[in-house]
Structures are given as C-alpha cells and as structure tokens.
Write a protein that holds these residues in place. Structure first.
Motif, short mmCIF file in Angstrom:
data_model
loop_
_atom_site.label_atom_id
_atom_site.label_comp_id
_atom_site.label_asym_id
_atom_site.label_seq_id
_atom_site.Cartn_x
_atom_site.Cartn_y
_atom_site.Cartn_z
N ILE A 237 1.47 -12.24 5.16
CA ILE A 237 1.05 -11.53 3.96
C ILE A 237 1.12 -10.02 4.19
N HIS A 238 1.77 -9.32 3.27
CA HIS A 238 1.82 -7.85 3.31
C HIS A 238 1.08 -7.32 2.08
N VAL A 239 0.20 -6.36 2.30
CA VAL A 239 -0.57 -5.79 1.19
C VAL A 239 -0.26 -4.30 1.10
N THR A 240 0.02 -3.81 -0.10
CA THR A 240 0.39 -2.41 -0.26
C THR A 240 0.07 -1.91 -1.66
N ASP A 241 0.00 -0.58 -1.78
CA ASP A 241 -0.12 0.08 -3.08
C ASP A 241 1.14 0.88 -3.41
N SER A 242 2.14 0.78 -2.56
CA SER A 242 3.32 1.61 -2.67
C SER A 242 4.55 0.80 -3.12
N VAL A 243 5.17 1.25 -4.20
CA VAL A 243 6.41 0.61 -4.65
C VAL A 243 7.50 0.78 -3.61
N ASP A 244 7.56 1.97 -3.00
CA ASP A 244 8.56 2.21 -1.96
C ASP A 244 8.36 1.26 -0.77
N GLU A 245 7.10 0.97 -0.46
CA GLU A 245 6.81 0.05 0.65
C GLU A 245 7.29 -1.37 0.31
N VAL A 246 7.18 -1.77 -0.95
CA VAL A 246 7.69 -3.08 -1.36
C VAL A 246 9.18 -3.18 -1.05
N ILE A 247 9.93 -2.16 -1.45
CA ILE A 247 11.38 -2.17 -1.21
C ILE A 247 11.67 -2.13 0.28
N ARG A 248 10.91 -1.33 1.03
CA ARG A 248 11.13 -1.23 2.48
C ARG A 248 10.93 -2.58 3.15
N LEU A 249 9.88 -3.31 2.75
CA LEU A 249 9.61 -4.62 3.34
C LEU A 249 10.75 -5.61 3.03
N LEU A 250 11.29 -5.53 1.83
CA LEU A 250 12.38 -6.42 1.47
C LEU A 250 13.64 -6.10 2.27
N GLU A 251 13.94 -4.81 2.38
CA GLU A 251 15.14 -4.42 3.13
C GLU A 251 14.99 -4.74 4.61
N GLN A 252 13.79 -4.56 5.14
CA GLN A 252 13.53 -4.90 6.54
C GLN A 252 13.74 -6.39 6.76
#
Length: 271
Positions: A237-252
């Motif tokens: 589970i990844h928890v975030t408030d950042s849209v950029d972090e969402v994309i970073r997690l997907l690309e990673q």
C-alpha cells in the motif's frame, strides 16, 4: 432413428429406472417431465419465469465476460481509479480526481473508473479534457446512476464479479480516492490478489493521507500486531497527497517490471 439426446427416455423399467435429460441422469422418477427440451423451447405459451433461473443467469454472466473482454481487449495500458460517487463538483476530492485523470492521460495511461458521478466523473473528466482515453464500467443498481458524460467507452454490468474482473485484467495499477464501501471492496480485493500473487506488478495507491490514516493505523495496530498480515503486506500500500507521486509510483513499477523481464531467460535460451 437414434433418439434425441435431449429427450427424456427410460433405459430400464422398474423402481430404479433411469432417464436422461440431455447430460443429466435421473433415477427413481426424480423430476420426471412429460415434455421434451425441444418442445419446451419452441412452445410460445407458458410462464416466463425461466428468464430468472440459474441456468439462464449463467448465459448472462458469460455474455458479460464476452462483451467486456471484446470491448477492452485493445485498450492501451490503463489505471483504474476508484472514489466516492457521493461528492459534488465543488468538493476538494473532485478537484483531486480531475487532476489525477489529467496526469494519467498526459503520462500515456487510459483511465478506468466505475463510470458514475462524483470522484469517478472527476477522473473521467480530467482524462477526457487532457485528450486521454476515458473508460467507465458501470453497474446495475436499484437506484439509477448511469454513466457520466465524460466516458468515451462505457460498459454496463449486471454482476459485480464480472465488472471486478475487467478492472483487474485491464489495469496496471489501482488508485483509490476517498470513498465508501465500494471503494473499500475494490481496495481489499486488489490487496488480496497481489498478496496471494494472483496478479503481479500491481501498485495500489491511496490518495489522501488524512482520510486513509485511520485505516492504515488499524491495519498496522491490529492486523499486523496480531499476526494476521506480515510487514511485507503493508508495503503493498502506498499513501500520498501528491499527484506527481502517483505518476512516479506507476513509472517506477513499470521500470521494475521491465528490469524483471530482462532478468528472465529468453524463450530461445530455454531450448
């Protein structure tokens, strides 16, 4: 002439007589019928209760899978986003959903939602406004909902389990905005599939740290503390408030998947 295999026919007489109804064998006069399958098929008279029987439901279920697979087979890489249907367009979660939809579209992902109002509409809208592919998988409910106007490709399902299969089969990740029972249902379905390795390389992102904090604390303080889950399970589970972090997690996750594939032996090396 050989008897019709769908016709009820006795093979032997007496109290242990055997009858066949297609592939079904009946003995001792259980559920004996006075008409044949063809006769019942072609007879226009009689009640219509048959459309609500379990055998007929099987065909409906099959048709939902066929329609879903056919419609989504050529969809590009996609991310499913869940969230509450009960928020207005003025709610902060609506703005977050719209931003996530736009970011996913710009990153080259199609978006898949439940196709309804609220957060689902926001994600579909954000993707559509950014030139992305916006998909909605609706569900038949007692209260009419309908697909939102920002859906480019929409499918309506009768059965939750058929719809869930489409969410998982055609998504590279799940993103959960704040939501209710439906969102929690999809979240734990995804977690279970990844934990049990029914699916692999599947990021699960919870958007909104304040909203999800209580759930994460309960998982850690109760489930983990009592040994119901293990520490690696929490890492799913990844928890975030950042849209950029969402994309970073997907690309990673995509990079990790490519690296894993590169480490696997080539087909020609196995022979």
């Amino acid at each position: 002439m050989a008897p019709d295999e769908t016709e009820s026919r006795p093979l032997q007489s007496g109290p242990t007589s055997t009858k066949f109804r297609g592939p079904i064998m009946l003995r001792r006069d259980r559920k004996a019928e006075s008409s044949t399958t063809d006769q019942r098929l072609l007879d226009q008279r009689g009640p219509s209760d048959w459309v609500h029987t379990d055998p007929w439901r099987v065909l409906r279920i099959q048709s939902e899978f066929v329609e879903g697979f056919g419609a989504l087979a050529e969809v590009p890489r996609a991310v499913t986003v869940f969230g509450s249907a009960r928020i207005s367009s003025e709610h902060p979660d609506y703005a977050a959903g719209r931003a996530i939809g736009a970011a996913l579209a710009k990153a080259g992902y199609a978006v898949i939602t439940g196709g309804g109002p609220g957060a689902m509409e926001a994600v579909n809208r954000g993707a559509s406004e950014s030139g992305g592919f916006s998909i909605g998988l609706g569900i038949e409910l007692p209260f009419e909902q309908g697909l939102n106007e920002w859906v480019d490709l929409g499918i309506n399902f009768r059965y939750f389990f058929a719809r869930k299969t489409m969410f998982v089969k055609y998504s590279q990740a799940f993103v959960c905005l704040p939501g209710g029972f439906g969102t929690l249902d999809e979240l734990f379905e995804a977690l279970t599939l990844v934990q049990t390795r029914k699916v692999t390389r599947f990021p699960i992102v919870l958007f909104g740290t304040q909203y999800w904090a209580g759930l994460i604390d309960w998982i850690r303080g109760s489930l983990l503390a009592e040994g119901k889950v293990s520490e690696p399970d929490l890492e799913l589970i990844h928890v975030t408030d950042s849209v950029d972090e969402v994309i970073r997690l997907l690309e990673q996750s995509n990079d990790d998947a490519v690296a894993l594939d590169d480490d696997l032996p080539r087909t020609e090396d196995l022979w």
